[in-house]
Scaffold this motif. Sequence first.
Motif, PDB file in Angstrom:
ATOM      1  N   ARG A 208       0.690  -1.151  -0.278  1.00 12.85           N
ATOM      2  CA  ARG A 208      -0.118  -0.185   0.429  1.00 12.85           C
ATOM      3  C   ARG A 208       0.867   1.496   0.884  1.00 12.85           C
ATOM      4  NH1 ARG A 208      -5.071   0.087  -1.140  1.00 12.85           N
ATOM      5  NH2 ARG A 208      -5.720   1.126   0.542  1.00 12.85           N
ATOM      6  N   SER A 209       0.596   2.268  -0.985  1.00 15.63           N
ATOM      7  CA  SER A 209       1.376   3.131  -0.456  1.00 15.63           C
ATOM      8  C   SER A 209       0.925   4.360   0.467  1.00 15.63           C
ATOM      9  CB  SER A 209       0.439   5.129  -1.219  1.00 15.63           C
ATOM     10  OG  SER A 209      -1.062   5.103  -0.910  1.00 15.63           O
ATOM     11  N   LEU A 210       2.085   4.772   1.438  1.00 19.67           N
ATOM     12  CA  LEU A 210       2.120   5.510   2.718  1.00 19.67           C
ATOM     13  C   LEU A 210       0.827   6.724   3.196  1.00 19.67           C
ATOM     14  CD1 LEU A 210       3.777   5.255   5.316  1.00 19.67           C
ATOM     15  CD2 LEU A 210       4.969   7.440   4.290  1.00 19.67           C
ATOM     16  N   GLY A 211       0.594   6.767   1.962  1.00 21.91           N
ATOM     17  CA  GLY A 211      -0.237   8.224   2.302  1.00 21.91           C
ATOM     18  C   GLY A 211      -1.594   7.481   2.768  1.00 21.91           C
ATOM     19  N   ASP A 212      -1.666   5.740   2.278  1.00 25.06           N
ATOM     20  CA  ASP A 212      -3.392   4.774   2.220  1.00 25.06           C
ATOM     21  C   ASP A 212      -2.517   4.470   3.549  1.00 25.06           C
ATOM     22  OD1 ASP A 212      -4.064   5.788  -0.279  1.00 25.06           O
ATOM     23  OD2 ASP A 212      -4.212   3.906  -1.067  1.00 25.06           O
ATOM     24  N   LEU A 213      -2.219   3.988   3.466  1.00 24.92           N
ATOM     25  CA  LEU A 213      -1.924   3.515   5.183  1.00 24.92           C
ATOM     26  C   LEU A 213      -1.923   4.797   6.208  1.00 24.92           C
ATOM     27  CD1 LEU A 213       1.740   1.324   4.552  1.00 24.92           C
ATOM     28  CD2 LEU A 213      -0.634   0.705   4.360  1.00 24.92           C
ATOM     29  N   VAL A 214      -1.740   5.631   6.341  1.00 24.21           N
ATOM     30  CA  VAL A 214      -1.848   6.950   6.912  1.00 24.21           C
ATOM     31  C   VAL A 214      -3.374   7.076   7.189  1.00 24.21           C
ATOM     32  CG1 VAL A 214      -2.188   8.933   7.733  1.00 24.21           C
ATOM     33  CG2 VAL A 214       0.091   7.848   7.125  1.00 24.21           C
ATOM     34  N   GLN A 215      -4.284   6.758   6.103  1.00 20.41           N
ATOM     35  CA  GLN A 215      -5.127   7.101   6.689  1.00 20.41           C
ATOM     36  C   GLN A 215      -6.643   5.764   6.629  1.00 20.41           C
ATOM     37  OE1 GLN A 215      -6.697  10.428   5.093  1.00 20.41           O
ATOM     38  NE2 GLN A 215      -5.491  10.936   5.138  1.00 20.41           N
ATOM     39  N   GLU A 216      -6.180   5.024   6.429  1.00 17.94           N
ATOM     40  CA  GLU A 216      -6.552   3.917   6.862  1.00 17.94           C
ATOM     41  C   GLU A 216      -6.190   3.215   8.118  1.00 17.94           C
ATOM     42  OE1 GLU A 216      -4.891   0.450   4.391  1.00 17.94           O
ATOM     43  OE2 GLU A 216      -5.439   1.036   2.417  1.00 17.94           O
ATOM     44  N   ARG A 217      -5.130   3.196   8.862  1.00 24.12           N
ATOM     45  CA  ARG A 217      -5.461   3.240  10.338  1.00 24.12           C
ATOM     46  C   ARG A 217      -5.164   3.973  10.872  1.00 24.12           C
ATOM     47  NH1 ARG A 217      -1.654  -1.584  10.812  1.00 24.12           N
ATOM     48  NH2 ARG A 217      -1.606  -2.971   9.189  1.00 24.12           N
ATOM     49  N   ILE A 218      -4.524   5.216  11.364  1.00 20.45           N
ATOM     50  CA  ILE A 218      -4.515   6.515  11.888  1.00 20.45           C
ATOM     51  C   ILE A 218      -6.199   7.826  10.936  1.00 20.45           C
ATOM     52  CG2 ILE A 218      -3.778   8.226  12.868  1.00 20.45           C
ATOM     53  CD1 ILE A 218      -0.819   6.758  12.426  1.00 20.45           C
ATOM     54  N   ALA A 219      -5.954   8.107  10.264  1.00 21.69           N
ATOM     55  CA  ALA A 219      -6.970   9.172  10.283  1.00 21.69           C
ATOM     56  C   ALA A 219      -8.175   8.935  10.070  1.00 21.69           C
ATOM     57  CB  ALA A 219      -6.213  10.018   8.715  1.00 21.69           C
ATOM     58  N   GLY A 220      -8.381   7.951   8.980  1.00 20.00           N
ATOM     59  CA  GLY A 220      -9.591   7.391   9.255  1.00 20.00           C
ATOM     60  C   GLY A 220     -10.479   6.864  10.624  1.00 20.00           C
ATOM     61  N   PRO A 221      -9.492   5.992  11.654  1.00 20.35           N
ATOM     62  CA  PRO A 221     -10.085   5.442  12.764  1.00 20.35           C
ATOM     63  C   PRO A 221     -10.288   6.662  13.673  1.00 20.35           C
ATOM     64  CG  PRO A 221      -8.962   3.628  12.019  1.00 20.35           C
ATOM     65  CD  PRO A 221      -8.194   5.521  10.910  1.00 20.35           C
ATOM     66  N   LEU A 222      -9.405   7.520  13.586  1.00 25.55           N
ATOM     67  CA  LEU A 222      -9.745   8.578  14.597  1.00 25.55           C
ATOM     68  C   LEU A 222     -10.168  10.128  14.173  1.00 25.55           C
ATOM     69  CD1 LEU A 222      -5.779   8.470  15.636  1.00 25.55           C
ATOM     70  CD2 LEU A 222      -7.897   7.505  16.890  1.00 25.55           C
ATOM     71  N   TYR A 228      -3.539  14.618   6.383  1.00 21.85           N
ATOM     72  CA  TYR A 228      -3.644  13.396   4.879  1.00 21.85           C
ATOM     73  C   TYR A 228      -1.990  13.780   4.795  1.00 21.85           C
ATOM     74  CZ  TYR A 228      -3.256  18.240   2.521  1.00 21.85           C
ATOM     75  OH  TYR A 228      -3.576  18.927   1.735  1.00 21.85           O
ATOM     76  N   LEU A 229      -1.605  12.638   3.930  1.00 22.90           N
ATOM     77  CA  LEU A 229       0.157  13.452   3.249  1.00 22.90           C
ATOM     78  C   LEU A 229       0.467  13.603   1.852  1.00 22.90           C
ATOM     79  CD1 LEU A 229       3.275  12.337   5.041  1.00 22.90           C
ATOM     80  CD2 LEU A 229       3.035   9.789   3.035  1.00 22.90           C
ATOM     81  N   VAL A 230       1.556  14.220   2.537  1.00 25.97           N
ATOM     82  CA  VAL A 230       1.699  15.058   1.207  1.00 25.97           C
ATOM     83  C   VAL A 230       2.747  14.170  -0.191  1.00 25.97           C
ATOM     84  CG1 VAL A 230       2.567  16.728  -0.457  1.00 25.97           C
ATOM     85  CG2 VAL A 230       1.573  17.123   1.363  1.00 25.97           C
ATOM     86  N   GLU A 231       2.144  13.243  -1.458  1.00 25.39           N
ATOM     87  CA  GLU A 231       2.923  12.792  -2.136  1.00 25.39           C
ATOM     88  C   GLU A 231       3.408  13.277  -3.175  1.00 25.39           C
ATOM     89  OE1 GLU A 231       2.650   7.868  -1.085  1.00 25.39           O
ATOM     90  OE2 GLU A 231       0.865   8.970  -1.264  1.00 25.39           O
ATOM     91  N   GLY A 232       4.290  13.038  -3.516  1.00 27.53           N
ATOM     92  CA  GLY A 232       5.092  13.983  -4.753  1.00 27.53           C
ATOM     93  C   GLY A 232       4.966  15.520  -4.191  1.00 27.53           C
ATOM     94  N   ASN A 233       4.417  17.150  -5.188  1.00 32.68           N
ATOM     95  CA  ASN A 233       4.727  17.641  -5.066  1.00 32.68           C
ATOM     96  C   ASN A 233       3.144  18.224  -4.446  1.00 32.68           C
ATOM     97  OD1 ASN A 233       5.818  19.778  -4.199  1.00 32.68           O
ATOM     98  ND2 ASN A 233       5.796  20.608  -6.684  1.00 32.68           N
ATOM     99  N   ASP A 234       2.050  17.935  -4.339  1.00 34.55           N
ATOM    100  CA  ASP A 234       1.089  18.659  -4.013  1.00 34.55           C
ATOM    101  C   ASP A 234      -0.438  17.920  -3.239  1.00 34.55           C
ATOM    102  OD1 ASP A 234      -1.042  19.055  -7.430  1.00 34.55           O
ATOM    103  OD2 ASP A 234      -0.604  17.640  -6.427  1.00 34.55           O
ATOM    104  N   GLY A 235       0.243  16.567  -3.335  1.00 35.69           N
ATOM    105  CA  GLY A 235      -0.833  16.071  -2.280  1.00 35.69           C
ATOM    106  C   GLY A 235      -1.928  15.884  -3.201  1.00 35.69           C
ATOM    107  N   THR A 236      -3.050  15.984  -1.945  1.00 37.08           N
ATOM    108  CA  THR A 236      -4.308  15.818  -2.139  1.00 37.08           C
ATOM    109  C   THR A 236      -5.018  16.630  -3.603  1.00 37.08           C
ATOM    110  OG1 THR A 236      -5.183  16.506  -0.413  1.00 37.08           O
ATOM    111  CG2 THR A 236      -4.516  13.737  -0.688  1.00 37.08           C
ATOM    112  N   GLY A 237      -4.380  17.228  -3.402  1.00 40.03           N
ATOM    113  CA  GLY A 237      -4.400  19.232  -4.075  1.00 40.03           C
ATOM    114  C   GLY A 237      -5.244  20.283  -3.413  1.00 40.03           C
TER     115      GLY A 237
END
Length: 418
Positions: A208-222, A228-237
């Motif tokens: 899984r991407s690190l951004g997805d892991l953060v969402q699935e394991r921490i940001a979502g449950p809490l 969110y995690l910026v991946e690349g230059n502008d993250g999720t926009g």
Amino acid sequence: MTANPLFPRHHRRAGLALLVAVALSGVLTACDETPGPAGVGLAELAQRDVDAGAPGVIVRVDDGGGRVVELARQAPWTTADHVLSASDAFRMGSNTKTMVATVVLQLVAEQRLRLTDPVGKWLPGLVPNGDAITLRMLLGHTSGLFNYRDDPDVLKAFTGQDTRVWTPRELLAAATAHDPLFAPGTDYAYSNTNYVALGLVAEKVTGRSLGDLVQERIAGPLHLKRTYLVEGNDGTGESSALAHGYEPDAAHIAPLLPSGTPAGTAFAGPARSAGYVDTTFVNASTQWAAGGMVSTAPDWARFDSALLSGELLPPALLEEMQTTRPEEAAFPDRRYGLGLERVTTPCGTVWGHNGQVAGYSSEAYTDDTGKRTASVLTATIFGLAAPKAGAANRELVNAAVCAMLGKPVPATSTVPAG
């Protein structure tokens, strides 16, 4: 960022701030006048911070008894870019390491990783001497790996002078092209390279991407809605919703830079009055697992509370995270665990981290139960380097932490230099 020519430790650690500004647009509760030094309230201290030179600051304090202070201040010249709110999204810098460490330790709890695993097991050929560097060493900054931010090419991207988008593997390669700082496990040196390696390990073991892991394991449950995690230059926009960050322009930053900084080093961005540039949209690709999280003060307080109260890790692994060692001798009040710092303040011991990326300084702390939290988010790094601004910032940080712990600020206290 220990040896970084732009960010030596005394800049990374000195007064990472809770700054606030001339125009209040955040939530000021009835408790915003929590007494600080000589009875001065947090709101007044925040205003002093802005008056001393901080472009903007967000302060949030929860004393665990139902009283929450939330406020924002900003310099008048910044309001044309963005009207600052206490709930605005903010680049969290190296606070990211605490969240990434939590993900890695969750994988340890699931027996998908071991702290004793050599990084070479998961990233074969990517880290020289990788069979001698364990995941525990990466988490605790005892690997000896060179800090990629010290690489001149990476530094240009970090300051926005170069728009090249760096991948995590390229950052790791930039670091490992340099000699290690010491033999694995023999010393301590803060290095962003450690956490880029850990992010790649987490992706390798899970698929899984690190951004997805953060969402699935921490940001979502809490239920962290704006984390969110910026991946690349502008993250999720979502960067248009960010609080704006600023750094002194080339002329004003020059006297603030440490000796040995490469000639011409300055931050890129649209010019602003008061001698600043707007760094909100600077190249973010050098951050990722080392500093790429975007969050809000309420979201991050929820994360810190969940972590220290035991919601996210089993007791044995939380204990591992809180097993600390001294940092550099210049910072006797700070000890580093596994992605988590133990900080001795004038009012007691707190846990958390701090962070800096272009235009953003953040400090986030909690007590050892997770019931009390304090966050100070400041819209600059080098804007705090001037003595007056640094002193005002340290006074505010002290007051916020002491308010969190329900204690008055000692009359002669100063914030640890770390």
